[in-house]
Motif scaffolding. Sequence first.
Motif, PDB file in Angstrom:
ATOM      1  N   ARG A 115      13.033  -3.556  -4.919  1.00 24.81           N
ATOM      2  CA  ARG A 115      12.047  -4.393  -4.444  1.00 24.81           C
ATOM      3  C   ARG A 115      10.708  -3.779  -3.969  1.00 24.81           C
ATOM      4  O   ARG A 115      10.622  -2.502  -3.801  1.00 24.81           O
ATOM      5  CB  ARG A 115      12.530  -4.788  -2.889  1.00 24.81           C
ATOM      6  CG  ARG A 115      11.611  -5.585  -1.964  1.00 24.81           C
ATOM      7  CD  ARG A 115      11.450  -7.134  -2.215  1.00 24.81           C
ATOM      8  NE  ARG A 115      10.568  -7.740  -1.076  1.00 24.81           N
ATOM      9  CZ  ARG A 115       9.325  -7.691  -1.164  1.00 24.81           C
ATOM     10  NH1 ARG A 115       8.748  -7.377  -1.879  1.00 24.81           N
ATOM     11  NH2 ARG A 115       8.996  -8.306  -0.071  1.00 24.81           N
ATOM     12  N   TYR A 116       9.517  -4.461  -4.069  1.00 19.52           N
ATOM     13  CA  TYR A 116       8.219  -3.763  -4.360  1.00 19.52           C
ATOM     14  C   TYR A 116       7.235  -4.449  -3.270  1.00 19.52           C
ATOM     15  O   TYR A 116       6.835  -5.703  -3.400  1.00 19.52           O
ATOM     16  CB  TYR A 116       7.617  -3.465  -5.818  1.00 19.52           C
ATOM     17  CG  TYR A 116       6.278  -3.044  -5.722  1.00 19.52           C
ATOM     18  CD1 TYR A 116       6.012  -1.610  -5.992  1.00 19.52           C
ATOM     19  CD2 TYR A 116       5.221  -4.017  -5.704  1.00 19.52           C
ATOM     20  CE1 TYR A 116       4.647  -1.134  -6.211  1.00 19.52           C
ATOM     21  CE2 TYR A 116       3.813  -3.407  -5.966  1.00 19.52           C
ATOM     22  CZ  TYR A 116       3.683  -2.038  -6.175  1.00 19.52           C
ATOM     23  OH  TYR A 116       2.485  -1.591  -6.512  1.00 19.52           O
ATOM     24  N   HIS A 117       6.670  -3.887  -2.406  1.00 20.81           N
ATOM     25  CA  HIS A 117       5.346  -4.499  -1.925  1.00 20.81           C
ATOM     26  C   HIS A 117       4.159  -3.461  -1.617  1.00 20.81           C
ATOM     27  O   HIS A 117       4.046  -2.276  -1.859  1.00 20.81           O
ATOM     28  CB  HIS A 117       5.645  -4.557  -0.319  1.00 20.81           C
ATOM     29  CG  HIS A 117       4.590  -5.110   0.452  1.00 20.81           C
ATOM     30  ND1 HIS A 117       4.181  -6.489   0.364  1.00 20.81           N
ATOM     31  CD2 HIS A 117       3.674  -4.644   1.366  1.00 20.81           C
ATOM     32  CE1 HIS A 117       3.311  -6.896   1.111  1.00 20.81           C
ATOM     33  NE2 HIS A 117       2.436  -5.611   1.698  1.00 20.81           N
ATOM     34  N   HIS A 118       3.061  -4.291  -2.045  1.00 24.24           N
ATOM     35  CA  HIS A 118       1.811  -3.920  -2.732  1.00 24.24           C
ATOM     36  C   HIS A 118       0.744  -3.951  -1.536  1.00 24.24           C
ATOM     37  O   HIS A 118       0.633  -5.117  -1.133  1.00 24.24           O
ATOM     38  CB  HIS A 118       1.366  -4.588  -3.899  1.00 24.24           C
ATOM     39  CG  HIS A 118       0.193  -3.707  -4.531  1.00 24.24           C
ATOM     40  ND1 HIS A 118       0.034  -2.740  -5.292  1.00 24.24           N
ATOM     41  CD2 HIS A 118      -1.123  -4.329  -4.513  1.00 24.24           C
ATOM     42  CE1 HIS A 118      -1.166  -2.501  -5.802  1.00 24.24           C
ATOM     43  NE2 HIS A 118      -1.980  -3.520  -5.372  1.00 24.24           N
ATOM     44  N   ILE A 119       0.235  -2.740  -1.127  1.00 19.88           N
ATOM     45  CA  ILE A 119      -0.764  -2.977  -0.222  1.00 19.88           C
ATOM     46  C   ILE A 119      -2.449  -3.023  -0.694  1.00 19.88           C
ATOM     47  O   ILE A 119      -2.560  -2.197  -1.377  1.00 19.88           O
ATOM     48  CB  ILE A 119      -0.853  -1.751   0.926  1.00 19.88           C
ATOM     49  CG1 ILE A 119       0.693  -1.500   1.406  1.00 19.88           C
ATOM     50  CG2 ILE A 119      -2.035  -1.612   1.825  1.00 19.88           C
ATOM     51  CD1 ILE A 119       1.110  -2.411   2.381  1.00 19.88           C
ATOM     52  N   SER A 120      -2.845  -4.250  -0.282  1.00 21.18           N
ATOM     53  CA  SER A 120      -4.561  -4.237  -0.881  1.00 21.18           C
ATOM     54  C   SER A 120      -5.331  -4.488   0.279  1.00 21.18           C
ATOM     55  O   SER A 120      -4.894  -4.174   1.646  1.00 21.18           O
ATOM     56  CB  SER A 120      -4.354  -5.146  -1.949  1.00 21.18           C
ATOM     57  OG  SER A 120      -5.634  -5.286  -2.652  1.00 21.18           O
ATOM     58  N   THR A 121      -6.670  -4.799  -0.279  1.00 19.31           N
ATOM     59  CA  THR A 121      -7.882  -4.810   0.812  1.00 19.31           C
ATOM     60  C   THR A 121      -8.401  -6.297   0.673  1.00 19.31           C
ATOM     61  O   THR A 121      -8.361  -6.720  -0.265  1.00 19.31           O
ATOM     62  CB  THR A 121      -8.710  -3.692   0.661  1.00 19.31           C
ATOM     63  OG1 THR A 121      -9.886  -3.927   1.223  1.00 19.31           O
ATOM     64  CG2 THR A 121      -9.068  -3.543  -0.828  1.00 19.31           C
ATOM     65  N   ASP A 122      -8.985  -6.611   2.023  1.00 19.69           N
ATOM     66  CA  ASP A 122     -10.052  -7.897   1.818  1.00 19.69           C
ATOM     67  C   ASP A 122     -11.153  -7.655   1.039  1.00 19.69           C
ATOM     68  O   ASP A 122     -11.823  -8.571   0.599  1.00 19.69           O
ATOM     69  CB  ASP A 122     -10.227  -8.333   3.062  1.00 19.69           C
ATOM     70  CG  ASP A 122     -11.070  -7.199   3.957  1.00 19.69           C
ATOM     71  OD1 ASP A 122     -11.222  -6.153   3.682  1.00 19.69           O
ATOM     72  OD2 ASP A 122     -11.284  -7.470   5.251  1.00 19.69           O
ATOM     73  N   GLU A 123     -11.561  -6.286   0.582  1.00 17.06           N
ATOM     74  CA  GLU A 123     -12.701  -6.066  -0.060  1.00 17.06           C
ATOM     75  C   GLU A 123     -12.599  -6.308  -1.499  1.00 17.06           C
ATOM     76  O   GLU A 123     -13.632  -6.545  -2.244  1.00 17.06           O
ATOM     77  CB  GLU A 123     -13.136  -4.545  -0.128  1.00 17.06           C
ATOM     78  CG  GLU A 123     -13.437  -4.146   1.386  1.00 17.06           C
ATOM     79  CD  GLU A 123     -13.899  -2.649   1.262  1.00 17.06           C
ATOM     80  OE1 GLU A 123     -14.669  -2.330   0.395  1.00 17.06           O
ATOM     81  OE2 GLU A 123     -13.543  -1.903   2.245  1.00 17.06           O
TER      82      GLU A 123
END
Length: 332
Positions: A115-123
């Motif tokens: 299982r994988y969760h990817h942290i990203s940005t509103d930019e």
Amino acid sequence: MGKILVTGGAGFIGSNFVHYLLENTDHSVVVLDKMTYAANEMSLAGLPADRFELVKGDIADTDIVDPLVKAADAVVHYAAESHNDNSLNDPTPFIHTNLIGTFTLLEAVRRHKTRYHHISTDEVFGDLELDDPAKFTETTPYNPSSPYSSTKAGSDLLVRAWVRSFGIEATISNCSNNYGPYQHIEKFIPRQITNILAGIQPKLYGEGLNVRDWIHASDHSSAVHTILEKGKIGETYLIGADGEVNNITVLRSILRLMGQSEDAFEHVVDRPGHDLRYAIDGSRLRAELGWEPQFTNFEAGLKDTIAWYTDNRAWWEPLKAEVEAKYAKAGQ
């Protein structure tokens, strides 16, 4: 979900997530961190040795990544080059970490069905006009404006492709600007707080009218944990706490809360291509997964942050002279 591998867990929002997991769940945590300038081992001091391990290494190194992913029940990918100013000076590390590093993790996840969760940005969405009533949603087209945001956009698209092409179990979250404990003092809020504590006049880019949607790192952590446990595979969730404030208001609030005149700051040259406004519509996360932020009052969150930097001078003071010298060289 017993053992969670957290990449970039010695950085700002990663270390906050590690503390959140160890204080609020029964999970054990392995942190994989390259320990670049933005990481600080002191951010992980005092964590329980029976539930926590720090591994120093590069997320783009398959030989390091593969056995860690194989042994984990889930991967939460925070590791990223993330400072816009640095990306304008040298995009190379952003390509390596944000794209090659993410690809390396995705291939390991695919091999081991983790299982994988990817942290990203509103930019990744670009910016909005100051008078635009709209906010970013999960369907907003990507329109990145810097090497940082473009490489984060690319990493998001890699995750989506690996979900569709290879069936990995992944989710993505795009979050607004974080603040709180353990944030590197090159960033806007901790730079101003530590300037005041160090007797240096705070600095403001341009006129300070650029708007950011602020969220406390603790709320980001609880949102990510909620998505990890309840999120629908293949989906993207936006994380925000309705914290839109422009930079000059943030700075004046910090000055007032620290007993200074609200005008006791210096205007410096603006950042090239400085995005005007970010704003997150986080209603889907709240409606579908039941998440709610705790720091709904921005000034209360600022007070908490000011108190942390005041009480933890040993964490940031060794970095201060070098950071300010770098900004001085750039006229900022």
